[in-house]
Design a protein around this motif. Structure first.
Motif, mmCIF file in Angstrom:
data_model
loop_
_atom_site.group_PDB
_atom_site.id
_atom_site.type_symbol
_atom_site.label_atom_id
_atom_site.label_comp_id
_atom_site.label_asym_id
_atom_site.label_seq_id
_atom_site.Cartn_x
_atom_site.Cartn_y
_atom_site.Cartn_z
ATOM 1 N N ASN A 57 0.818 -1.222 0.000
ATOM 2 C CA ASN A 57 0.000 0.000 0.000
ATOM 3 C C ASN A 57 0.849 1.268 0.000
ATOM 4 O O ASN A 57 0.504 2.263 -0.628
ATOM 5 C CB ASN A 57 -0.945 0.012 1.200
ATOM 6 C CG ASN A 57 -2.030 -1.044 1.079
ATOM 7 O OD1 ASN A 57 -2.316 -1.513 -0.025
ATOM 8 N ND2 ASN A 57 -2.626 -1.423 2.185
ATOM 9 N N GLU A 58 1.972 1.235 0.714
ATOM 10 C CA GLU A 58 2.824 2.419 0.817
ATOM 11 C C GLU A 58 3.399 2.813 -0.552
ATOM 12 O O GLU A 58 3.751 3.970 -0.777
ATOM 13 C CB GLU A 58 3.974 2.173 1.796
ATOM 14 C CG GLU A 58 4.913 1.056 1.368
ATOM 15 C CD GLU A 58 6.031 0.815 2.359
ATOM 16 O OE1 GLU A 58 6.900 1.698 2.490
ATOM 17 O OE2 GLU A 58 6.020 -0.248 3.007
ATOM 18 N N ALA A 61 0.669 5.373 -2.533
ATOM 19 C CA ALA A 61 0.025 6.289 -1.590
ATOM 20 C C ALA A 61 -0.200 7.697 -2.124
ATOM 21 O O ALA A 61 -1.105 8.404 -1.680
ATOM 22 C CB ALA A 61 0.859 6.372 -0.300
ATOM 23 N N THR A 83 6.300 6.105 -4.211
ATOM 24 C CA THR A 83 4.992 6.365 -3.598
ATOM 25 C C THR A 83 3.887 6.721 -4.587
ATOM 26 O O THR A 83 2.714 6.739 -4.210
ATOM 27 C CB THR A 83 5.109 7.497 -2.560
ATOM 28 O OG1 THR A 83 5.704 8.651 -3.180
ATOM 29 C CG2 THR A 83 5.958 7.073 -1.371
ATOM 30 N N ASP A 85 0.913 6.689 -7.136
ATOM 31 C CA ASP A 85 -0.150 5.716 -7.343
ATOM 32 C C ASP A 85 -0.275 5.365 -8.826
ATOM 33 O O ASP A 85 -0.854 6.114 -9.613
ATOM 34 C CB ASP A 85 -1.475 6.265 -6.809
ATOM 35 C CG ASP A 85 -2.593 5.226 -6.863
ATOM 36 O OD1 ASP A 85 -2.314 4.087 -7.306
ATOM 37 O OD2 ASP A 85 -3.729 5.544 -6.462
#
Length: 323
Positions: A57-58, A61, A83, A85
């Motif tokens: 997930n990180e 982000a 990071t 997305d």
């Protein structure tokens, strides 16, 4: 009894129930994939669903921050690759062509290129993990890295990063030696004509060929490579000059010839090509020229503008040449 062999640094033997073996064989036959690949996919899916794998997930982000979108073919995001997305492309990237920071003290404006070697290797592990996640099952990566470095201590960069890539999950295919014919110093003059402490300096870099699950593409597409190019470029030593940093306006640009060869040799038309460290934009210039979809991520705003400028100038030249 069949055994599963993992193709990374570690090899494990696993005894499977006969009923499970038959089920996996049937599935492998239907999909046209190997027994071990099916087992790996089943285990990966199970571990993912049960959250046994470390969370990614990180790595997704930050809002994308799209800075450039040319005819929905070439996209540039101004962001940190670690990071940003890129969820829409998870498992869909066909080819990654990139040259990450070398950690030799180059002034990249927004990136610290002089961290400790341990921090550099940890940074490499993180971005390689995300790159692996983004690749399609038959996706490839052409990774331009040095053989070694001698600033702040001799380090075997090539060996260390290839080891990390295999630990992350990548499989190793081959290595191309790029003879860029550029050497800054010949030896340590204090040891002139002596065995005291001579330096051996190789004026080459490497292009490591890695892939995710399988090297052979699942489906065929349209190639843009010519016969003579294929014969020449499948020779593992490429000789052409590096790029002039003053001319381009970037401290460590690589020539368009490098990604062009990688793109023509290892991808089809309309494939999606990603460069996580876009820099001056060479990868996307080559992607546009060869009819590929291109995605670039660059953390520094000035290099984003430089990449956009170079892409558009190159496109205009193409149009003028066709006319």
């Amino acid at each position: 009894m069949k055994y599963l062999k993992k193709e990374n640094a570690l090899e494990k033997r696993i005894r499977l129930d006969e009923k499970i073996i038959r089920a996996i064989e049937n599935l492998a036959l239907k999909k046209g994939e190997s027994f071990s690949l099916i087992v790996n996919k089943i285990l990966e899916e199970y571990l993912k669903n049960n959250e046994i794998f470390p969370s990614l997930n990180e790595f997704y982000a930050e809002e994308p921050n799209l800075k450039f979108d040319f005819e929905n073919k070439i996209k540039i995001f101004e962001n940190d690759f670690l990071t940003v997305d890129l969820s829409p492309w998870r498992g869909k990237i066909n080819l990654i062509v990139t040259s990450p920071p070398y950690n030799v003290g180059i002034d990249y404006n927004s990136h610290d290129d002089s961290s400790s070697y341990e921090d550099y290797l940890e940074f490499s592990r993180k971005w390689l993990t995300k790159a692996y996640d983004l690749l399609a099952d038959d996706g490839r990566m052409c990774l331009n890295i040095p053989l070694d470095k001698n600033k702040n201590g001799l380090r075997s960069v090539y060996a260390d990063i290839v080891t990390i890539a295999k630990e992350v999950g990548f499989k190793y295919q081959s290595t191309i030696i790029w003879n860029e014919q550029n050497i800054s110093r010949r030896t340590a003059w204090g040891s002139w004509l002596s065995a005291s402490a001579p330096y051996v300096i190789a004026p080459v870099e490497t292009i490591v060929l890695l892939y995710k699950h399988q090297w052979k593409r699942k489906s065929k597409g349209t190639s843009t490579i010519e016969k003579e190019q294929f014969i020449e470029w499948t020779n593992g030593v490429w000789t052409f000059n590096g790029e002039n940093r003053k001319k381009i306006g970037h401290p460590a640009p690589f020539p368009v010839e490098l990604p062009r060869r990688c793109i023509k040799l290892f991808s089809f038309e309309e494939d999606t090509v990603l460069d996580p460290f876009l820099g001056s934009g060479s990868t996307l210039i080559a992607a546009l020229e060869e009819g590929r979809q291109g995605i670039g991520v660059e953390i520094d705003s000035s290099y984003v503008e430089l990449a956009i400028k170079r892409i558009m100038e190159n496109f205009k030249k193409q149009i003028e040449f066709q006319i």
